[in-house]
Design a protein around this motif. Structure first.
Motif, short mmCIF file in Angstrom:
data_model
loop_
_atom_site.label_atom_id
_atom_site.label_comp_id
_atom_site.label_asym_id
_atom_site.label_seq_id
_atom_site.Cartn_x
_atom_site.Cartn_y
_atom_site.Cartn_z
N LEU A 253 -2.85 -1.60 -2.74
CA LEU A 253 -3.97 -0.70 -2.47
C LEU A 253 -3.48 0.74 -2.60
O LEU A 253 -2.57 1.16 -1.89
CB LEU A 253 -4.54 -0.93 -1.06
CG LEU A 253 -5.64 -1.99 -0.95
CD1 LEU A 253 -5.07 -3.37 -1.26
CD2 LEU A 253 -6.27 -1.98 0.43
N SER A 254 -4.12 1.47 -3.51
CA SER A 254 -3.68 2.83 -3.85
C SER A 254 -4.62 3.90 -3.33
O SER A 254 -5.83 3.69 -3.23
CB SER A 254 -3.58 2.95 -5.37
OG SER A 254 -3.43 4.30 -5.77
N LYS B 137 4.66 -2.99 9.82
CA LYS B 137 5.57 -4.11 10.12
C LYS B 137 4.81 -5.27 10.76
O LYS B 137 4.98 -6.42 10.37
CB LYS B 137 6.69 -3.63 11.05
CG LYS B 137 7.67 -2.66 10.40
CD LYS B 137 8.72 -2.19 11.40
CE LYS B 137 9.69 -1.20 10.76
NZ LYS B 137 10.67 -0.66 11.74
N ASP B 138 3.99 -4.95 11.76
CA ASP B 138 3.26 -6.00 12.48
C ASP B 138 2.32 -6.78 11.56
O ASP B 138 2.13 -7.99 11.73
CB ASP B 138 2.45 -5.39 13.62
CG ASP B 138 3.32 -4.85 14.75
OD1 ASP B 138 4.52 -5.21 14.79
OD2 ASP B 138 2.81 -4.07 15.58
N PHE B 139 1.72 -6.08 10.59
CA PHE B 139 0.76 -6.71 9.68
C PHE B 139 1.44 -7.31 8.45
O PHE B 139 0.77 -7.84 7.57
CB PHE B 139 -0.30 -5.71 9.24
CG PHE B 139 -1.19 -5.22 10.35
CD1 PHE B 139 -1.57 -6.06 11.38
CD2 PHE B 139 -1.67 -3.92 10.36
CE1 PHE B 139 -2.41 -5.62 12.40
CE2 PHE B 139 -2.51 -3.48 11.37
CZ PHE B 139 -2.88 -4.33 12.40
N ASN B 140 2.77 -7.19 8.39
CA ASN B 140 3.53 -7.72 7.24
C ASN B 140 3.03 -7.12 5.93
O ASN B 140 2.74 -7.82 4.97
CB ASN B 140 3.45 -9.25 7.20
CG ASN B 140 4.50 -9.85 6.27
OD1 ASN B 140 5.53 -9.23 6.00
ND2 ASN B 140 4.24 -11.04 5.79
N ILE B 141 2.93 -5.79 5.94
CA ILE B 141 2.53 -5.03 4.75
C ILE B 141 3.77 -4.32 4.21
O ILE B 141 4.56 -3.77 4.98
CB ILE B 141 1.47 -3.96 5.11
CG1 ILE B 141 0.20 -4.62 5.66
CG2 ILE B 141 1.14 -3.09 3.91
CD1 ILE B 141 -0.70 -3.64 6.39
N LYS B 142 3.92 -4.30 2.91
CA LYS B 142 5.03 -3.57 2.31
C LYS B 142 4.57 -2.16 1.96
O LYS B 142 3.67 -1.97 1.14
CB LYS B 142 5.55 -4.30 1.08
CG LYS B 142 6.21 -5.63 1.45
CD LYS B 142 7.03 -6.21 0.33
CE LYS B 142 7.78 -7.45 0.81
NZ LYS B 142 8.62 -8.04 -0.27
N LEU B 143 5.18 -1.19 2.61
CA LEU B 143 4.80 0.21 2.46
C LEU B 143 5.60 0.89 1.36
O LEU B 143 6.83 0.79 1.31
CB LEU B 143 5.05 0.94 3.79
CG LEU B 143 4.89 2.47 3.78
CD1 LEU B 143 3.45 2.85 3.47
CD2 LEU B 143 5.34 3.06 5.12
N CYS C 213 0.86 -1.18 0.00
CA CYS C 213 0.00 0.00 0.00
C CYS C 213 0.89 1.23 0.00
O CYS C 213 2.10 1.14 0.23
CB CYS C 213 -0.92 0.02 1.23
SG CYS C 213 -0.06 0.34 2.76
N ASP C 214 0.29 2.38 -0.29
CA ASP C 214 1.03 3.62 -0.12
C ASP C 214 0.70 4.19 1.26
O ASP C 214 -0.15 3.68 1.97
CB ASP C 214 0.74 4.62 -1.24
CG ASP C 214 -0.73 4.98 -1.34
OD1 ASP C 214 -1.32 5.34 -0.30
OD2 ASP C 214 -1.30 4.91 -2.45
N SER D 129 -6.72 7.71 3.75
CA SER D 129 -6.62 7.79 5.21
C SER D 129 -7.17 6.53 5.89
O SER D 129 -7.04 5.43 5.35
CB SER D 129 -7.29 9.06 5.74
OG SER D 129 -6.93 9.29 7.09
N VAL D 130 -7.80 6.69 7.04
CA VAL D 130 -8.18 5.52 7.84
C VAL D 130 -9.26 4.67 7.19
O VAL D 130 -9.41 3.49 7.52
CB VAL D 130 -8.61 5.94 9.26
CG1 VAL D 130 -7.43 6.49 10.04
CG2 VAL D 130 -9.75 6.95 9.22
N GLY D 131 -10.03 5.25 6.26
CA GLY D 131 -11.01 4.45 5.53
C GLY D 131 -10.31 3.45 4.63
O GLY D 131 -10.65 2.26 4.59
N ALA D 132 -9.29 3.91 3.90
CA ALA D 132 -8.47 3.00 3.11
C ALA D 132 -7.74 2.03 4.03
O ALA D 132 -7.50 0.88 3.67
CB ALA D 132 -7.47 3.80 2.27
N GLY D 133 -7.41 2.51 5.24
CA GLY D 133 -6.78 1.65 6.23
C GLY D 133 -7.67 0.48 6.64
O GLY D 133 -7.20 -0.62 6.90
N LEU D 134 -8.99 0.71 6.70
CA LEU D 134 -9.93 -0.38 6.99
C LEU D 134 -9.89 -1.44 5.88
O LEU D 134 -9.95 -2.65 6.15
CB LEU D 134 -11.35 0.16 7.14
CG LEU D 134 -11.64 0.97 8.41
CD1 LEU D 134 -13.05 1.56 8.35
CD2 LEU D 134 -11.50 0.11 9.67
#
Length: 281
Positions: free
Chosen positions: A88-89, A21-27, A9-10, A122-127
């Protein structure tokens, strides 16, 4: 966990670096320019540092999209290892980054690169991002994850009140006249995402009125109880706590994710911004 699926995700999703890091997501951090210097959002510039910078006179932050070549470089290792990539963009309605990722996919001709336009931020995309991670960890397929995220993004409600009308004006969201009058009268717009674009659909005066508006919107329009709520804020925890308490009092909901709005989104909305995101009916 399905180790064949890699989620990218960005930084517009407004999770903390530790959460990524905890969720193993590549930022893939977006870039914010402040006083002529470029910063990788969340990596080199934390929200608290950014909002301190905004207090200085004459500071006008700018944001930069990610170009296709950078996407190719970011995805390269996982493509070589034949991973299934989900990216996810930030909404294509407010940034060109989604189109750049699509161009990168065309350039590489990598079939297992799946670019999702969140049509939000923002946090909506975060959901959406958290749901994708949950499903990956439950061994769902790429197709199942994409189907669920598509359902969620099309039902996601984004309600936000910008902290700075001046920044909203710079972004072309409101006119100079409206910004000036709103500032003088302490009137602020309520905005939301409409098919990926930011639109204004109401106005309020004062924080109590803002909370009342959010509560009435929930009462009038409803929400899907199978999904969590998220509140995003730009250095405004006092208002976050008041909004959380009101939602708990009216709807019995207290398991709400709270995220701090980073420099990329904050560059266009300003300090004090508050947003409420949830999946609608």
């Amino acid at each position: 966990m399905n180790n064949e699926i890699v989620i990218y995700c960005d930084s517009s999703c407004d999770l903390t670096v530790q959460e990524y890091k905890d969720f193993n997501i590549k930022l893939i951090p977006l870039i914010t320019t402040v006083k002529g210097k470029d910063y990788f959002d969340r990596v080199e510039l934390q929200p608290s540092e950014f909002y301190e910078m905004l207090k200085e006179d004459g500071v006008v932050p700018k944001t930069t999209m990610i170009n296709p070549q950078r996407f190719i470089e970011e995805f390269k290792e996982d493509m070589e290892n034949q991973k299934k990539i989900i990216f996810l963009s930030i909404s294509s309605g407010i940034s060109s980054s989604y189109n750049s990722a699509e161009v990168a996919k065309e350039m590489t001709e990598y079939e297992d690169l799946h670019v999702i336009d969140t049509i939000g931020a923002s946090v909506g995309a975060g959901l959406l991002l958290r749901k994708a991670v949950e499903m990956r960890d439950n061994n769902n397929t790429v197709e199942e994850i994409i189907d669920e995220i598509t359902f969620m993004k099309n039902k996601m409600e984004y309600l936000f009140c910008p902290g700075s009308l001046e920044m909203l004006k710079r972004g072309g969201r409101i006119s100079s006249t409206k910004a000036a009058i709103g500032t003088i009268l302490s009137i602020k717009p309520i905005c939301h995402f409409d098919k990926g674009y930011i639109k204004m659909f109401s106005k309020i005066r004062g924080e109590k009125a803002l909370i009342k508006f959010y509560i009435k919107f929930l009462e009038d329009n409803g929400y899907n109880p199978n999904y969590r709520f998220a509140i995003g804020h730009a250095n405004n925890m006092k208002l976050v706590n008041a909004l959380k308490e009101a939602i708990k009092e009216h709807f019995g909901i207290d398991n709400i994710i709270v995220g701090e709005i980073g420099a990329v989104i904050g560059s266009h909305t300003g300090e004090g911004t508050i947003t409420l995101c949830f999946v609608g009916k």
